[in-house]
Design a protein around this motif. Structure first.
Motif, short mmCIF file in Angstrom:
data_model
loop_
_atom_site.label_atom_id
_atom_site.label_comp_id
_atom_site.label_asym_id
_atom_site.label_seq_id
_atom_site.Cartn_x
_atom_site.Cartn_y
_atom_site.Cartn_z
N VAL A 22 0.85 -1.19 0.00
CA VAL A 22 0.00 0.00 0.00
C VAL A 22 0.88 1.24 0.00
N THR A 24 2.34 4.61 0.89
CA THR A 24 2.26 5.47 2.08
C THR A 24 2.86 6.85 1.82
N GLY A 29 -1.14 8.31 -0.19
CA GLY A 29 -0.58 7.74 1.03
C GLY A 29 -0.97 8.57 2.23
N ARG A 32 -4.39 7.78 3.20
CA ARG A 32 -4.53 6.47 3.83
C ARG A 32 -4.00 6.49 5.26
N THR A 33 -2.82 7.15 5.48
CA THR A 33 -2.18 7.03 6.79
C THR A 33 -2.60 8.10 7.77
N ARG A 34 -2.90 9.30 7.31
CA ARG A 34 -3.12 10.38 8.27
C ARG A 34 -4.55 10.92 8.25
N PHE A 36 -7.73 8.91 6.81
CA PHE A 36 -8.89 7.99 6.81
C PHE A 36 -8.53 6.61 7.33
N ASN A 37 -7.54 6.51 8.29
CA ASN A 37 -7.09 5.18 8.68
C ASN A 37 -7.94 4.56 9.79
N SER A 38 -8.82 5.31 10.43
CA SER A 38 -9.67 4.71 11.46
C SER A 38 -10.97 5.50 11.52
N ASN A 41 -10.56 8.85 13.07
CA ASN A 41 -9.83 9.78 12.21
C ASN A 41 -10.71 10.30 11.10
N THR A 45 -11.40 14.12 10.44
CA THR A 45 -11.16 14.74 9.13
C THR A 45 -12.38 15.52 8.69
N ASN B 124 -4.32 13.23 13.13
CA ASN B 124 -5.04 13.58 11.91
C ASN B 124 -4.37 14.78 11.25
#
Lengths: 506, 401
Positions: A22, A24, A29, A32-34, A36-38, A41, A45, B124
């Motif tokens: 994937v 990053t 990237g 994905r990482t900062r 929409f990763n959870s 988050n 956002t 975030n």
């Protein structure tokens, strides 16, 4: 052998390719990482995006899309004439721009303000770029020569004498004050209980004053002679130049090593002469523009640059005083610093405006701008003293001890070894103080000086331009100017800090 | 023949020299004399000039004016005040107004500051950028600019009371300020307050007991249910027995203005908004730096001991960060208090505005009035720094132990 061969395994065919990992890096990237990763988050956002949407979009609409760009007066910026909900009213800024930059400075003389701005930029930029040479000369020009030149450019007026006359005037004033104090004591001694003591002290002071009077008599006599001649400025200049050069030559080491000091001295005096001649200071100079006509960005910059130039020497002196082992000087410095740091700037400005004139001799009036400048210089000086003290504390003791072992005096140790290192350490802090000084200059508008903010506030009351969006437009414009200056300075301070800490990076 | 240690030469002269003149010795003493002479000369000049100037301008001297009638009104007073009260009362009224705006500003600034700091530290990306934009924008604009912006642009653009913006029908914002419901004490007020105080004291005693049990005997006592019960249950019980402690009087629009409720003047709203958002930007940076200053190994160590993330933060990271945060945070609180003097620009009746402004222009006694104003601020800041040095001493002692 065969045993090993039977148990070993060697793959004979290629594996099928696995999908690429994937990503990053890059925008995807990042998402994905900062972003929409959870689930949390994603929620954050959305909150952030909403915040931006409700601030950035209306601002852009106000400043650009819905703005009115041309017009003669308020009618252009009214919704019923423009046909839409009007945002920023830029023609108002266009009409008020001279007032926001120069105040009421006469239109024919505004080239002097522009020239001063250009001179400041020309001197400041090479000082800020670390790679350029001749920092000492540059700093000397900016901190010593530029303020004087700028004063005669902005304020106008000429000079009547030079070094000899000024020194004579100053010493005479001092002497008169001493004799007055002595005589006051003598009159007091007639009624007081400790009369003999007061009489002795008063007579002693008067005696000292008289002695000083005869000591400075040659100087005052010379001044009176000079005022009699027609070319008093140039004669005075020549005598001052000769005396100062002679002193520099002797102090520089006489015939053996004094040549260098003499040469730099002569060069300085030639430069001063050129400036005097160019600006015509010997016969009146430029027409005088009183400071109550100054305004706008001009006052903001004058106050902040004067504050920067005057607060640094005050701060260095106070910081050295606070580290001194001599009790009285130490106590005085601590009290002075803590006093000015403990009170708000606005009370300092009130002090300078209402209280300071009472402390000066009655025939001695101080300009309103100068009063504010004195207050700001003392206030900022106390803050700079704490910055400089931080730098002095960061210099290892070994530096001073090594200098002492080389036989350097306290003055030489401080000015050649300790201070240069200490000041270099605290450049970021000094710049940060200058940022807050620049922001604090807006306070002078409370004591009836029209700086950028004061001029802006004054321009709101003009009925020719009163529309619902006038205030917002004005604040947007002034805000952009303040932000550019302060943000620029803070980025510069970060840059210097980065450069200073280059050896600590890994 | 035994050699005895020689006595050291007498040190008294040297010590006296050191005390009187520092390292510079007798030179230092001479410098001090010259310095004292200059100071004496300057103060003589100041006193004699001031005396001559006051005489010329027919201004009275001394603090007698404090007992005179002020004769002007103040539009926000915490204690009863009329125009026929003395200047001393004006001073107290102004000081109380300064303290009120400072305390309210400090509460909001701390709240906003911590929220912005959490935004900036958040994993975030977008939220941390939003926090950064806030901090950079607010820190690079002068405070006076922001106060005037809120007062002259935002609050002035609000509608008049008839069209005021309603917040859930209980509070109303208009260009005449903020109108909120005002509480009116009822019969049950005293028992309610007494039970509340009792609950707080009992909760503190419980906490003290639990900590002692933890530190001395290693027993962990779960106290939070009891604390909650004490804090909410006791007042609730009082309310059930004695009736409601207070009722709210809702503001009603009558004619062109509101009747009932409490009006908060727009100057207060603008000043509080500007002071708290401005100081919050600095507090956010302090909090962020404090939390970043705790080594990341601390967090990992907490995790390896089996503590949950929340417990690690609460028990390990935050106490260490607080040590870094508290001194500059106090400094910011002090700055906010000093900055509240900018109220004079918009006419909020704080100490500088009513005392160093109006009273000064009425009496003309600049020296006494400005000395008193500066003295009060100086007193506040010296007290704060004294408290802070005690705190610093305690922290360094606990670190040393």
């Amino acid at each position: 052998m065969s045993d090993i061969a039977s148990s070993s395994f060697v793959r004979r065919d290629l594996l099928t390719e696995r999908p690429a990992p994937v990503k990053t890096t890059g925008f995807v990237g990042l998402m994905r990482t900062r972003l929409f990763n959870s689930p949390t988050n994603i929620l954050l956002t959305i909150v952030g995006a909403l915040l931006l949407w409700f601030t950035i979009v209306p601002s852009v609409r106000f400043l650009m899309v819905d703005a009115v760009w041309s017009g003669k007066d308020r009618t252009a910026c009214l919704a019923e004439n423009a046909g839409f909900a009007v945002g920023a009213c830029w023609p108002y800024i266009q009409a008020k721009l001279p007032q926001l930059i120069y105040g009421f400075y006469p239109e024919a003389e505004r080239w002097r303000v522009n020239l001063t701005f250009v001179l400041a930029v020309v001197l400041l930029v090479p000082m800020l770029v670390p790679r350029l040479p001749a920092k000492g000369l540059n700093a000397g020009l900016f901190f010593l020569a530029f303020p004087v030149v700028a004063f005669f450019l902005l304020h106008g007026g000429g000079i009547k004498g030079f070094g000899v006359s000024w020194t004579a005037d100053l010493l005479q004033l001092f002497d008169e004050s001493i004799i007055n104090a002595g005589q006051a004591l003598l009159t007091l001694s007639k009624t007081s209980a400790v009369a003999p003591l007061l009489w002795i002290v008063g007579n002693f002071i008067v005696l000292v004053g008289t002695a000083i009077y005869w000591l400075i008599f040659p100087l005052t006599w010379l001044r009176d002679q000079l005022l009699g001649t027609g070319q008093s400025v140039w004669t005075d200049f020549a005598i001052t130049a000769a005396i100062v050069s002679l002193i520099a030559f002797v102090l520089g080491g006489g015939v053996r090593t004094g040549g260098r000091a003499l040469a730099s001295n002569v060069a300085t005096f030639i430069a001063i002469a050129v400036v005097i001649k160019l600006m015509g200071l010997d016969h009146g100079g430029l027409p005088v523009v009183a400071t109550n006509l100054w305004g706008g960005l001009l006052v903001t910059l004058v106050v902040s640059v004067t504050g920067i130039v005057t607060s640094l020497p005050i701060g260095i002196a106070l910081a050295l005083g606070r580290r001194s082992t001599i009790p009285l000087i130490r106590i005085f410095s601590i009290a002075f610093i803590e006093f000015w740091r403990g009170v708000p700037l606005i009370t300092v400005l009130f002090f300078a405006t209402y209280m300071l004139p009472l402390f000066l001799p009655g025939n001695f009036t101080v300009d309103g701008l100068v009063r504010a400048l004195i207050g700001i210089a003392l206030f900022t000086g106390a803050y700079q003293a704490e910055n400089v003290r931080g730098g002095l504390a960061a210099i290892p003791r070994g530096q001073g001890e090594a200098a002492a072992a080389l036989g350097l005096s306290w003055w030489k140790t401080t000015s050649l070894i300790v201070l240069p290192q200490a000041l270099r350490h605290v450049i970021p802090n000094l710049v940060n103080s200058f940022i807050s000084l620049f922001k604090d200059t807006s306070l002078v508008s409370i004591v009836a000086l029209f700086d950028l903010l004061g001029s802006l506030r004054a321009s709101f009351s003009d009925p020719k331009w009163s529309t619902p969006s006038t205030a917002f437009t004005g604040f947007a414009f002034a805000g952009i100017i303040y932000f550019l200056f302060c943000f620029g300075m803070s980025r510069y301070s970060l840059f210097v800090e980065h450069r200073l800490n280059a050896h600590r990076r890994n | 023949m035994s050699t005895e240690a020689r006595k050291p030469p007498p040190q008294i002269a040297l010590k006296i020299r050191r005390i009187l003149g520092g390292k510079a010795g007798w030179n230092g003493v001479a410098v001090q004399f010259a310095f004292a002479a200059i100071l004496g000369w300057i103060s003589y000049e100041i006193v004699s000039n001031a005396r001559a100037n006051l005489e010329n301008q027919h201004i009275a001297a001394g603090f007698g004016f404090l007992r005179n009638n002020a004769g002007f009104d103040v539009n926000q007073t915490l204690i009863s005040y009329t125009g026929s009260d003395t200047f001393l009362r004006v001073f107290v009224v102004g000081l109380l107004n300064t303290l009120v705006v400072s305390v309210v500003g400090i509460v909001f600034a701390t709240l906003i500051g911590f929220i912005v700091a959490l935004c900036r530290l958040s994993p975030n990306w977008l939220l941390s950028r939003v926090g950064e934009i806030y901090v950079e924008l607010i820190r690079n604009l002068p405070l006076l600019f922001q106060i005037l912006f809120w007062y002259l642009a935002v609050l002035a653009a609000l509608p008049n009371p008839r069209q005021s913006i309603s917040l859930f029908g209980i509070a109303f914002i208009s260009n005449r300020g903020l109108v909120v419901p005002s509480p009116i004490g009822e019969r049950g007020l005293e028992p309610f307050l007494a039970m509340l105080a009792l609950g707080i004291v009992a909760a503190l005693v419980l906490r003290f007991y639990a900590r002692r049990a933890l530190f001395q005997e290693g027993r962990m006592i779960r106290i939070w249910p009891y604390v909650l019960g004490l804090l909410f249950g006791l007042p609730l019980a009082a309310m059930l027995v004695f009736g409601l402690p207070f009722t709210f009087e809702l503001p009603q629009l009558k004619g062109f203005n509101f009747a009932g409720g409490a009006r908060i003047i727009p100057e207060f709203v603008a000043l509080t908004l500007a002071l708290s958002t401005y100081t919050a930007a600095f507090i956010a940076e302090i909090v962020r730096a404090g939390i970043l200053s705790v080594h990341s190994g601390q967090m990992e160590a907490g995790a390896s001991l089996g503590l949950s993330r929340g417990a690690t933060l609460r028990l390990i990271v935050v106490p260490q960060a607080m040590r870094v945060i508290v001194p500059p945070l106090t400094n910011q609180y002090l700055n906010l208090t000093k900055n509240s003097s900018l109220a004079v620009a918009i006419g909020y009746p704080d100490l500088v505005s009513v005392f160093a402004g109006t009273s000064l222009s009425q009496t003309g006694q600049a020296i006494e009035i400005i000395a008193m104003t500066m003295g009060i601020y100086l007193l506040i800041s010296l007290l704060t720094s004294a408290v802070m040095s005690v705190y610093g001493w305690r922290v360094s002692r606990s670190l040393g132990a």
